[in-house]
Design an enzyme around this catalytic site. Structure first.
Site, PDB file in Angstrom:
ATOM      1  CG  HIS A   1      11.422  20.029 -74.305  1.00  0.00           C
ATOM      2  ND1 HIS A   1      10.123  20.245 -73.922  1.00  0.00           N
ATOM      3  CD2 HIS A   1      11.970  19.242 -73.356  1.00  0.00           C
ATOM      4  CE1 HIS A   1       9.892  19.620 -72.772  1.00  0.00           C
ATOM      5  NE2 HIS A   1      11.000  18.995 -72.400  1.00  0.00           N
TER       6      HIS A   1
ATOM      7  CG  HIS B   1      10.974  13.679 -70.424  1.00  0.00           C
ATOM      8  ND1 HIS B   1      11.758  13.813 -71.549  1.00  0.00           N
ATOM      9  CD2 HIS B   1      10.767  14.937 -69.948  1.00  0.00           C
ATOM     10  CE1 HIS B   1      12.022  15.101 -71.731  1.00  0.00           C
ATOM     11  NE2 HIS B   1      11.430  15.800 -70.772  1.00  0.00           N
TER      12      HIS B   1
ATOM     13  CG  HIS C   1      14.752  13.288 -67.434  1.00  0.00           C
ATOM     14  ND1 HIS C   1      14.641  13.348 -68.812  1.00  0.00           N
ATOM     15  CD2 HIS C   1      14.173  14.432 -66.971  1.00  0.00           C
ATOM     16  CE1 HIS C   1      14.039  14.474 -69.153  1.00  0.00           C
ATOM     17  NE2 HIS C   1      13.732  15.151 -68.057  1.00  0.00           N
TER      18      HIS C   1
ATOM     19  CG  ASP D   1      14.158  17.564 -70.924  1.00  0.00           C
ATOM     20  OD1 ASP D   1      13.844  17.406 -72.117  1.00  0.00           O
ATOM     21  OD2 ASP D   1      13.323  17.756 -70.011  1.00  0.00           O
TER      22      ASP D   1
ATOM     23  CG  HIS E   1      17.196  18.223 -67.005  1.00  0.00           C
ATOM     24  ND1 HIS E   1      16.677  19.500 -67.008  1.00  0.00           N
ATOM     25  CD2 HIS E   1      16.133  17.402 -67.171  1.00  0.00           C
ATOM     26  CE1 HIS E   1      15.358  19.436 -67.182  1.00  0.00           C
ATOM     27  NE2 HIS E   1      15.009  18.176 -67.278  1.00  0.00           N
TER      28      HIS E   1
ATOM     29  CG  HIS F   1      11.651  16.196 -65.188  1.00  0.00           C
ATOM     30  ND1 HIS F   1      12.613  17.027 -65.719  1.00  0.00           N
ATOM     31  CD2 HIS F   1      11.785  16.281 -63.833  1.00  0.00           C
ATOM     32  CE1 HIS F   1      13.299  17.597 -64.725  1.00  0.00           C
ATOM     33  NE2 HIS F   1      12.817  17.151 -63.579  1.00  0.00           N
TER      34      HIS F   1
HETATM   35 FE    FE Z   1      11.292  17.843 -70.543  1.00  0.00          FE
HETATM   36 ZN    ZN Z   2      13.085  17.242 -67.922  1.00  0.00          ZN
END
Ligand code: FE
Ligand code: ZN
Length: 256
Positions: free
Chosen positions: A170, A59, A54, A132, A113, A56
């Site tokens: 994570h 990432h 994704h 995530d 998410h 973010h």
């Molecule tokens: Fe993350």
């Molecule tokens: Zn994320």
């Protein structure tokens, strides 16, 4: 397939995956480039592709620098995120198949998410790179999706085989365990698992990857349709998506 786990930033994991038959090497969710380059140089490897789950920054943050260093490297990322992930070479969507040498991954869309979140499932290798979407004993925050969407996404993940190794992005497991116990205080498997991961963390060992069978039995977010979980939040008659929404809200406000 060889999978190497690099802990980066405060609690992220980057995964370097190599098809042992061909030597083709990819990286999943490079939060930063330098640790990846250092590893590849030490092993005399080059980089053939980047898999992003994704958009973010933790990432994709390493994409640009990795591309500069390895110009032939292809970026595999959600087709719906071309506006938020630059330079995608292989846009993927639900049902796509991607290859790393002789290893094949099925792509599944798991919105919640973020709207464009995808996961990569290497079925033969029993390896799921889920970014995530799912964490050990937890799940990602619902930044962009609805509870219905995210519950549907988690059910999709839950439908994968028990022996699937869950490579999430994570190290949140111990915090998540504290929250999970507020929902299922009497789940004996949760108690014993918590002891195990406390030991691991005290030695600074990763608790990731997890195994999907364990998540199915103790991760409250995968259990929103179980009577004991519904009862724990006083929502015996409610729709599982509503139960999910309640548990997600409690987690957002949880200070362990
Ligand atoms: Fe993350
Ligand atoms: Zn994320």
């Amino acid at each position: 397939m060889e999978i190497i786990q690099l802990p980066v930033l405060s609690d992220n994991y980057i995964y370097i995956v190599t098809c042992e038959e061909t030597g083709m090497t990819g990286v999943v969710d490079p939060a930063s480039a330098d640790p990846v380059i250092a590893y590849l140089m030490a092993k005399n490897k080059t980089l053939d592709c980047i898999f992003n789950t994704h958009h973010h920054e933790d990432h994709t943050g390493g994409n640009e620098k990795l591309l500069q260093r390895y110009p032939d490297c292809e970026i595999v990322a959600p087709a719906s995120e071309t506006a938020r992930i630059p330079d995608i070479d292989v846009p993927v969507k639900d049902g796509s198949t991607v290859r790393l040498g002789m290893c094949t991954a099925k792509v599944m869309e798991v919105p919640g998410h973020t709207t464009g979140h995808v996961i990569y499932w290497f079925e033969k290798q029993n390896a799921l790179f889920c970014g995530d979407s799912l964490f050990s004993l937890g799940c990602g925050r619902m930044f962009e999706g609805t509870p219905e969407q995210m519950w549907a996404s988690l059910k999709k993940i839950r439908s994968l085989p028990d022996e699937t190794h869950v490579y999430c992005a994570h190290e949140y497991t111990l915090d998540n365990a504290g929250f999970a116990e507020t929902i299922e205080a009497t789940n004996p498997l949760l108690k014993s698992y918590r002891k195990k991961i406390e030991k691991m963390r005290s030695k600074n060992e990763p608790t990731v990857p997890s195994v999907l069978a364990i998540e199915k039995s103790i991760n409250p977010f995968l259990r929103c349709d179980h009577p004991e979980v519904k009862k724990a939040v006083g929502m015996e008659q409610a729709d599982p998506a509503a139960v999910f929404a309640e548990i997600r809200k409690r987690k957002d406000n949880f200070r362990g």
